[in-house]
Write a protein that holds these residues in place. Structure first.
Motif, mmCIF file in Angstrom:
data_model
loop_
_atom_site.group_PDB
_atom_site.id
_atom_site.type_symbol
_atom_site.label_atom_id
_atom_site.label_comp_id
_atom_site.label_asym_id
_atom_site.label_seq_id
_atom_site.Cartn_x
_atom_site.Cartn_y
_atom_site.Cartn_z
ATOM 1 N N ILE A 1 0.829 -1.200 0.000
ATOM 2 C CA ILE A 1 0.000 0.000 0.000
ATOM 3 C C ILE A 1 0.865 1.253 0.000
ATOM 4 C CG2 ILE A 1 -1.596 1.348 1.427
ATOM 5 C CD1 ILE A 1 -3.097 -1.165 2.039
ATOM 6 N N VAL A 2 1.916 1.232 0.831
ATOM 7 C CA VAL A 2 2.804 2.398 0.903
ATOM 8 C C VAL A 2 3.547 2.582 -0.412
ATOM 9 C CG1 VAL A 2 4.671 3.469 2.189
ATOM 10 C CG2 VAL A 2 3.083 1.944 3.341
ATOM 11 N N LYS A 3 4.035 1.479 -0.927
ATOM 12 C CA LYS A 3 4.796 1.524 -2.181
ATOM 13 C C LYS A 3 3.971 2.219 -3.271
ATOM 14 C CE LYS A 3 8.053 0.338 -5.088
ATOM 15 N NZ LYS A 3 9.366 0.976 -4.958
ATOM 16 N N ILE A 4 2.682 1.842 -3.355
ATOM 17 C CA ILE A 4 1.842 2.394 -4.399
ATOM 18 C C ILE A 4 1.439 3.836 -4.090
ATOM 19 C CG2 ILE A 4 -0.377 2.188 -5.601
ATOM 20 C CD1 ILE A 4 1.580 -0.019 -6.269
ATOM 21 N N MET A 5 1.028 4.085 -2.857
ATOM 22 C CA MET A 5 0.455 5.398 -2.553
ATOM 23 C C MET A 5 1.501 6.504 -2.534
ATOM 24 S SD MET A 5 -2.584 4.631 0.164
ATOM 25 C CE MET A 5 -3.067 6.339 0.380
ATOM 26 N N THR A 6 2.637 6.260 -1.873
ATOM 27 C CA THR A 6 3.606 7.350 -1.746
ATOM 28 C C THR A 6 5.022 6.927 -2.101
ATOM 29 O OG1 THR A 6 4.050 6.770 0.546
ATOM 30 C CG2 THR A 6 2.306 8.384 0.150
ATOM 31 N N ASP A 7 5.232 5.617 -2.196
ATOM 32 C CA ASP A 7 6.577 5.085 -2.402
ATOM 33 C C ASP A 7 7.544 5.649 -1.356
ATOM 34 O OD1 ASP A 7 8.563 3.564 -3.387
ATOM 35 O OD2 ASP A 7 8.960 4.812 -5.156
ATOM 36 N N GLY A 8 7.041 5.753 -0.119
ATOM 37 C CA GLY A 8 7.914 6.216 0.963
ATOM 38 C C GLY A 8 8.044 7.720 1.030
ATOM 39 N N GLY A 9 7.560 8.397 0.027
ATOM 40 C CA GLY A 9 7.715 9.839 -0.020
ATOM 41 C C GLY A 9 6.661 10.546 0.787
ATOM 42 N N PRO A 10 6.507 11.829 0.794
ATOM 43 C CA PRO A 10 7.475 12.753 0.203
ATOM 44 C C PRO A 10 8.745 12.839 1.048
ATOM 45 C CG PRO A 10 5.796 13.924 1.421
ATOM 46 C CD PRO A 10 5.400 12.485 1.441
ATOM 47 N N ALA A 11 9.858 12.832 0.339
ATOM 48 C CA ALA A 11 11.173 12.943 0.990
ATOM 49 C C ALA A 11 11.314 11.966 2.139
ATOM 50 C CB ALA A 11 11.399 14.386 1.478
ATOM 51 N N GLY A 12 10.898 10.731 1.914
ATOM 52 C CA GLY A 12 11.095 9.698 2.932
ATOM 53 C C GLY A 12 10.214 9.837 4.152
ATOM 54 N N ARG A 13 9.167 10.690 4.068
ATOM 55 C CA ARG A 13 8.360 10.923 5.259
ATOM 56 C C ARG A 13 7.403 9.777 5.591
ATOM 57 N NH1 ARG A 13 7.793 16.003 6.980
ATOM 58 N NH2 ARG A 13 9.771 17.093 6.957
ATOM 59 N N THR A 14 7.170 8.882 4.635
ATOM 60 C CA THR A 14 6.308 7.742 4.932
ATOM 61 C C THR A 14 7.068 6.441 4.732
ATOM 62 O OG1 THR A 14 5.465 7.765 2.681
ATOM 63 C CG2 THR A 14 4.164 8.915 4.349
#
Ligand code: ATP
Ligand code: MG
Lengths: 298, 365
Positions: free
Chosen positions: A232-245
């Protein structure tokens, strides 16, 4: 080959042992070993350089890693608690329904039928700041004028991800707790009402202790799930913005495949598994205690 | 002060009526036994009084206050459930003390009352166990204990002794009687054991498929059953009940045999009436072996063949054949008899019953 006569059971199990060794044990050993090397996919020869605990030590002083670690624990805590509360509420509502309970139960399981990837895409779309459903609805209702940057601002993105996680997995809690409620004998509840309990006290002292083990089963299952939260994270934000997720597993994935630092990634992965194990052991113990409490015979 | 009064109390599930507008006035501190065959609505009535079941019609007053819409906790009742309903996650001690804890009782008060109850019920060794570690009878005693630690206006018991062995049951029966004398609460006690009902109750309510057949003291329901059903239900072994037709000062049974029409019913019947004749085993006995041998006023004697005997020690039940069927009689000071013997039997007709075959109502006033 004199003197070596393997027993029949051993011989019969040998094929299984070999297959298991090849697909499970060997990769496990290799990955564990590689976590002690500076192995990079781009430079195969580094696989043979043994550096001891250097990867692990550098993880300990890696702020990004600890942020991801903390965020994962935070997500686990928030998601599991909210899922349990919502699941409990849902289960109790459905249990009250006198008609259409089967339909409701089926509907309740719907989110479980979707692949997390699809859930990720769907929520990514819904939380899109320009064309997303959420902003559209908020603006139409006049609750806000501006487009809220859901997936762009770090904290909001974390909230959006949590919502997607919770949406997709509350049903696990709901189903298991509902099973508990349905299995529960009704007489103790009536006895409690006669004994002077208010509805809240009845829930607190009678219903909840009975349902608790079922909630812990769900917790145990989910703690394994969330600790490897990735799709879910990979798709929604890919860890972004700037690594915040960035969560543990997105960080591991990035380190392994984008940065090609396989040795380091494996070290992180082994470290993260400890987290999973810790959560699982914790809930498992809680479950055992809760079962003993109600004298469960299962 | 807790009278209980049911007025036109009814219960329906969907369009099936289970309890049909029953009326019952229970005095303060009275011990009422509710008896009747399985499925007649005893538990349902009790649960309506407790507030666990919605009332479909009529009213319930406890202590002069209408409680139809009060939740169970506001009715100050305690209840023993047919299925124990213990809290599975609490020890026996916690089960007993739970209602006190909810009521916010002081710790030492709670301990004292739990200790009292556990002493009465012999639960001292079991206090730390959980319900799953108890036998059925032990669970039932805990359920009793849970009811008696409190001091409610009304006790509701739903077959509280049904799972105990004979000895324990007798013992507990005595305890309940003592308890009632001590606590001075009103008791409504459901049972299908008529011995329990007879020995414990001030008044017995006999129910049948959602109606009350009769309310009366144990003596009343035994010696003056209002209906044919009550006559057959109360008393063990049950009353001999056989259909007959009144004809010319006689009762003619379907098999052709006849008995004289008892004097008290002469003015209440006319020839051709269909009736049910009833006589208790105590009033039908081998001549010279009855309860009131010698003092009877209206005895009919007949020589009848014995079909079987059931010796009980101090007495023997003798099944004598009359009108083609077995009539049970109670023989005191028994002497040995064997099947096929012919024996002189006495019918004490002054104590016989007659019911209308049509309505089932007693023709005795
Ligand atoms: N929820 C329900 N829905 C429909 N019918 C019901 C329901 N509960 C009870 N009944 C019916 O109501 C009737 C009375 O039941 P109740 O439990 O009061 O009987 P009872 O006199 O206590 O019998 P027992 O001596 O076997 O305990 C029964 O015929 C039963 O089938
Ligand atoms: Mg019942």
């Amino acid at each position: 080959m004199k003197g070596f006569k393997p027993s029949a059971p051993f011989l019969l199990l040998l094929p299984a042992i070999i297959v298991l060794a090849a697909v499970v044990v060997l990769p496990l050993i290799l990955s564990l070993y590689s976590s002690f090397t500076p192995f990079r996919l781009t430079r195969p020869e580094t696989f043979f350089v043994f550096v001891g605990f250097r990867n692990y030590l550098s993880i300990l002083s890696n702020a990004d890693f600890w942020w991801a670690f903390g965020r994962t624990v935070l997500l686990l805590t928030i998601a599991l608690n909210l899922e349990m509360l919502l699941g409990l509420g849902l289960a109790m509502l459905v249990e009250k329904a006198t008609r259409g309970q089967r339909i409701l139960r089926t509907l309740m399981m719907f989110p479980m039928m979707f692949s997390p990837i699809l859930v990720g895409f769907q929520f990514k779309f819904m939380f899109n700041d320009n064309i997303g459903l959420v902003n559209n609805a908020l603006q139409s209702l006049g609750l806000t004028q501006d487009a809220i940057p859901w997936l762009i601002e770090g904290r909001l993105a974390f909230i959006a991800i949590s919502i997607a996680e919770i949406w997709s997995s509350t049903s696990i809690f709901a189903i298991l707790i509902l099973a508990g409620l349905l299995a529960m004998p009704k007489e103790p509840i009536e006895a409690a009402r006669v004994d002077g309990c208010t509805p809240w006290q009845t829930f607190r002292y009678v219903t909840w202790p009975f349902v608790m083990p079922f909630a812990y089963i769900a917790m145990t299952i989910r703690s394994l799930d969330v600790a490897r939260a990735y799709d879910i994270v990979k798709i929604m934000t890919d860890g972004g913005p700037a690594g915040r997720t960035e969560l543990l597993w997105t960080l591991v994935g990035r380190t392994a495949y984008s940065d090609a630092r396989m040795g380091m990634a494996n070290a992180m992965a082994y470290f993260s598994i400890l987290l999973s194990i810790a959560f699982t052991v914790y809930f498992y113990n809680k479950l055992a205690a809760a079962r003993a409490q109600i004298g469960a015979e299962w | 002060m807790a009278t209980v009064s049911l007025k036109k109390l009814a219960k329906r599930y969907g369009n099936m009526e289970i309890v049909h507008g029953i009326d019952l006035e229970i005095a303060d501190r009275e011990f009422i036994a509710l008896v009747g065959p399985s499925g007649c609505g005893k538990s349902t009535t009790l649960r309506m009084i407790a507030g666990l079941e919605d009332i479909s019609g009529g009213t319930i007053d406890i202590g002069g206050r209408m409680v139809n819409d009060l939740p169970p906790r506001s009715r100050n009742i305690s209840m023993v459930f047919q299925s124990y309903a213990l809290y599975p996650h609490m020890s026996v001690r916690e089960n007993l003390g739970f209602s006190l804890k909810i009521a916010g009782a002081a710790k030492d008060d709670m301990d004292r009352r739990v200790a009292e109850a556990s002493a009465i019920l012999g639960l001292d060794e079991l206090l730390e166990r959980r319900p799953s570690q108890l036998s059925g009878g032990q669970r039932q005693r805990v359920a009793m204990g849970r009811a008696i630690v409190r001091d409610p206006d009304v006790f509701l018991f739903d077959e509280p002794l049904s799972n105990l062995d004979a000895k324990l049951r007798t013992q507990m029966r005595t305890e309940i009687k003592k308890l009632h004398a001590k606590v001075k609460s009103t008791v409504i006690y459901v049972t299908h054991d008529q011995v329990e009902a007879m020995t414990l109750a001030d008044r017995i309510v006999i129910m049948r498929s959602g109606y009350i057949e009769q309310v009366g003291t144990p003596d009343e329901v035994f010696s003056r059953p209002a209906t044919h059903f009550v006559a057959g239900f109360i008393g063990s072994p049950p009353m001999n009940l056989h259909e007959a037709t009144v004809s010319d000062g006689k009762l003619v049974f379907s098999g052709g045999d006849s008995l004289p029409l008892p004097g008290q019913f002469k003015s209440k019947t006319s020839a051709g009436d269909k009736v049910v004749f009833g006589i208790r085993p105590d009033d039908f006995y081998p001549t010279g072996h009855g309860l009131s041998s010698g003092g009877e006023t209206e005895v009919h004697r007949a020589e009848l063949p014995v079909s079987i005997t059931e010796p009980l020690g101090n007495e023997t039940l003798v099944f004598a054949e009359f009108n083609g069927t077995d009539w049970v009689s109670r023989m005191l000071n028994p002497k040995p008899l064997k099947a096929g013997d012919r024996i002189g039997m006495s019918f004490d007709l002054s104590r016989a019953h007659l019911f209308s075959a049509e309505t089932g109502k007693s023709l005795r006033i």
